[in-house]
Design a protein around this motif. Structure first.
Motif, short mmCIF file in Angstrom:
data_model
loop_
_atom_site.label_atom_id
_atom_site.label_comp_id
_atom_site.label_asym_id
_atom_site.label_seq_id
_atom_site.Cartn_x
_atom_site.Cartn_y
_atom_site.Cartn_z
N UNK A 245 -9.44 -17.14 15.38
CA UNK A 245 -10.11 -18.20 16.15
C UNK A 245 -9.10 -18.78 17.13
N UNK A 246 -9.54 -18.96 18.39
CA UNK A 246 -8.69 -19.58 19.40
C UNK A 246 -9.46 -20.77 19.98
N UNK A 247 -8.92 -21.97 19.75
CA UNK A 247 -9.64 -23.20 20.10
C UNK A 247 -8.65 -24.35 20.22
N UNK A 248 -9.12 -25.47 20.80
CA UNK A 248 -8.22 -26.64 20.90
C UNK A 248 -8.33 -27.53 19.67
N UNK A 249 -9.52 -27.50 19.00
CA UNK A 249 -9.74 -28.39 17.87
C UNK A 249 -10.37 -29.72 18.28
N UNK A 250 -10.64 -29.88 19.59
CA UNK A 250 -11.31 -31.11 20.09
C UNK A 250 -12.69 -30.74 20.57
N UNK A 251 -13.66 -31.63 20.40
CA UNK A 251 -14.97 -31.33 20.95
C UNK A 251 -15.48 -32.49 21.82
N UNK A 252 -16.19 -32.15 22.89
CA UNK A 252 -16.70 -33.16 23.83
C UNK A 252 -18.10 -32.74 24.27
N UNK A 253 -18.92 -33.74 24.59
CA UNK A 253 -20.28 -33.42 25.05
C UNK A 253 -20.28 -33.11 26.55
N UNK A 254 -21.37 -32.47 26.98
CA UNK A 254 -21.54 -32.21 28.42
C UNK A 254 -21.55 -33.56 29.15
N UNK A 255 -22.16 -34.57 28.52
CA UNK A 255 -22.21 -35.91 29.13
C UNK A 255 -20.79 -36.45 29.37
N UNK A 256 -19.92 -36.30 28.36
CA UNK A 256 -18.53 -36.78 28.51
C UNK A 256 -17.82 -36.03 29.64
N UNK A 257 -18.09 -34.71 29.70
CA UNK A 257 -17.47 -33.91 30.76
C UNK A 257 -17.89 -34.46 32.13
N UNK A 258 -19.19 -34.78 32.26
CA UNK A 258 -19.70 -35.32 33.53
C UNK A 258 -19.02 -36.65 33.85
N UNK A 259 -18.94 -37.51 32.83
CA UNK A 259 -18.37 -38.85 33.06
C UNK A 259 -16.95 -38.73 33.60
N UNK A 260 -16.15 -37.85 32.98
CA UNK A 260 -14.75 -37.72 33.40
C UNK A 260 -14.63 -37.03 34.76
N UNK A 261 -15.43 -35.98 34.98
CA UNK A 261 -15.33 -35.24 36.24
C UNK A 261 -15.76 -36.11 37.42
N UNK A 262 -16.87 -36.81 37.28
CA UNK A 262 -17.33 -37.70 38.36
C UNK A 262 -16.34 -38.87 38.52
N UNK A 263 -15.86 -39.37 37.36
CA UNK A 263 -14.92 -40.49 37.39
C UNK A 263 -13.66 -40.15 38.16
N UNK A 264 -13.22 -38.91 38.03
CA UNK A 264 -12.03 -38.43 38.73
C UNK A 264 -12.18 -38.59 40.25
N UNK A 265 -13.42 -38.58 40.71
CA UNK A 265 -13.69 -38.70 42.15
C UNK A 265 -14.16 -40.11 42.50
N UNK A 266 -14.05 -41.04 41.54
CA UNK A 266 -14.48 -42.42 41.80
C UNK A 266 -15.99 -42.55 41.83
N UNK A 267 -16.71 -41.63 41.16
CA UNK A 267 -18.18 -41.67 41.16
C UNK A 267 -18.70 -41.97 39.75
N UNK A 268 -19.93 -42.52 39.68
CA UNK A 268 -20.59 -42.76 38.40
C UNK A 268 -21.63 -41.66 38.19
N UNK A 269 -21.41 -40.81 37.17
CA UNK A 269 -22.31 -39.65 36.98
C UNK A 269 -23.76 -40.08 36.80
N UNK A 270 -23.97 -41.30 36.25
CA UNK A 270 -25.35 -41.74 35.95
C UNK A 270 -26.18 -41.90 37.22
N UNK A 271 -25.50 -42.07 38.35
CA UNK A 271 -26.24 -42.22 39.62
C UNK A 271 -26.63 -40.86 40.22
N UNK A 272 -26.12 -39.77 39.67
CA UNK A 272 -26.35 -38.45 40.29
C UNK A 272 -26.93 -37.39 39.37
N UNK A 273 -26.62 -37.49 38.06
CA UNK A 273 -27.04 -36.41 37.15
C UNK A 273 -28.45 -36.67 36.62
#
Ligand code: NAP
Ligand code: GDD
Length: 332
Positions: A245-273
């Protein structure tokens, strides 16, 4: 003398990172490629970018045993990394027959040709955490039973079983990596991480305003592809062939991924997704998180890139690409 490796799927995300890694270690790298009908042939090998002139390519397709046989008749290899596959889970629901054919028979063809012509060549199979599917334990490890939830997952279980059977029946050096999701700026745009980072970048530049996704609550163990190809190579250096098995051992939701990715650009994912049921799957894998203790202990492998760093790199590269495209279009 330099070791010689063949990579099937060399044009894909993992194939390109593995090529760079093996070249860096002094390997002679060969790749198996099929013909595809592209309008612009210069785009065929974009992921291989700067290393294309250092690899030798062989024409073959996973659907044709004779084409694979020919490649192994021409050259002797020390290691074969079998990465080629129909790798998109959603597509496997729309065309399960082709997915099964490519992924199961393709793997069988490579193994059978190796057995016939080069039984001493070490073989790596690209197994997947999708094999765990409806997970029976958390986290998932090598001993967790499989319960695949898609034609893709079923095809990978069959490939995994074939690989183990060649190891046990013919004593060939056959190893499988059970790799959890791994991403990068080279990830295909249809996979959720790249869909999010590329669209968020376009939203930032005002080129679009909305991102339609399926299940935002699905959780994945996401790592960086560059880290995961190191594990593939280490697996084939071990004294005995085995599965890891090759893994990081951490799990995140698609929602969390969106929050961080949009946040990185100064955007709120809730306004777009927006959730759109067209992207739901007939059967979903709700939660994946891997325990890679065995790979860490036996192979000395560990991931180097964190979840935050992965997102930052993908967003940064997609923003650059969107800016270039916008410049060309004169749109922003
Ligand atoms: P990818 O980017 O989709 O690349 C797939 C590769 O397979 C491409 O080079 C493609 O070539 C080749 N291919 C597909 N069908 C073929 C055929 N019929 N004949 C010859 N070549 C064919 O996938 P990836 O993310 O690099 O993943 C590599 C492998 O690891 C796959 O087997 C995947 O299922 C498995 N895996 C991936 C992950 C992940 O998170 N990335 C996790 C676990 C397992 P073309 O350029 O011709 O399309
Ligand atoms: N692709 C996609 N598109 N996925 C979405 C979307 C969307 O619009 N919305 C939500 N998702 C959810 C999917 O339902 C899934 O639960 C999760 O996001 C991840 O989907 P993908 O990025 O398509 O990857 P995957 O987990 O199905 O498969 C990848 O990882 C496997 C390892 O677990 C692929 O790389 C497989 O080849 C690999 O074996």
């Amino acid at each position: 003398m330099a070791k010689k490796a063949l990579i099937t799927g060399i044009t894909g995300q993992d194939g390109s990172y593995l090529t760079e890694h093996l070249l860096g270690l002094g390997y002679e790298v060969h790749g198996l490629v099929r013909r595809v009908a592209l309008e612009d042939p210069t785009r065929r090998f974009t992921r291989l970018g700067g290393v294309l002139d250092r690899v030798k390519l062989h024409a073959a397709s996973l659907e044709s045993y004779p084409s694979i046989f020919q490649v192994f008749s021409r050259e002797q290899f020390d290691e074969c990394y079998h990465l080629a596959a129909q790798s998109f889970v959603a597509e496997s629901f729309t065309d399960g027959f082709s997915t099964m054919n490519t992924n199961i028979n393709g793997t069988h063809f490579v193994l059978a040709a190796l057995r016939e012509l080069q039984p001493a060549c070490r073989f790596y199979f690209a197994g997947s955490s999708e094999m765990f599917g409806k997970v029976r334990e958390v986290p998932q490890r090598e001993t967790t039973p499989f319960h695949p939830r898609s034609p893709y997952g079923i095809s990978k279980v069959a490939g995994f079983d074939l690989t183990r059977n060649y190891r046990e029946a013919y004593r060939m050096y056959c190893a499988s990596g059970i790799l959890f999701n791994h991403e990068s700026p080279r990830r295909g745009y249809e996979f959720v991480t790249r869909k999010v980072t590329s669209t968020a970048a376009r939203i930032k530049l005002g080129l679009t305003s909305e991102l339609l996704l399926g299940n935002l609550e699905a959780k994945r163990d996401w790592g960086h592809a560059r880290d995961y190809v190191r594990a593939m190579h280490l697996m084939l250096q071990a004294e005995e062939p085995d599965d890891y098995v090759v893994a990081t051992g951490e799990t995140h939701s698609v929602r969390e991924f969106c929050e961080l990715a949009f946040g990185e650009l100064g955007l709120d994912y809730r306004e777009h997704v927006r959730e759109d049921e067209r992207f739901y799957r007939p059967a979903e894998v709700e939660l994946l998180v891997g325990d890679s203790a065995k790979a860490r202990r036996v192979l000395g492998w560990e991931p180097q890139c964190s979840f935050d760093e992965l997102i930052r790199e993908m967003v940064r590269e997609d923003l650059k690409a969107a800016e270039r495209a916008a410049g060309h279009d004169g749109a922003a």
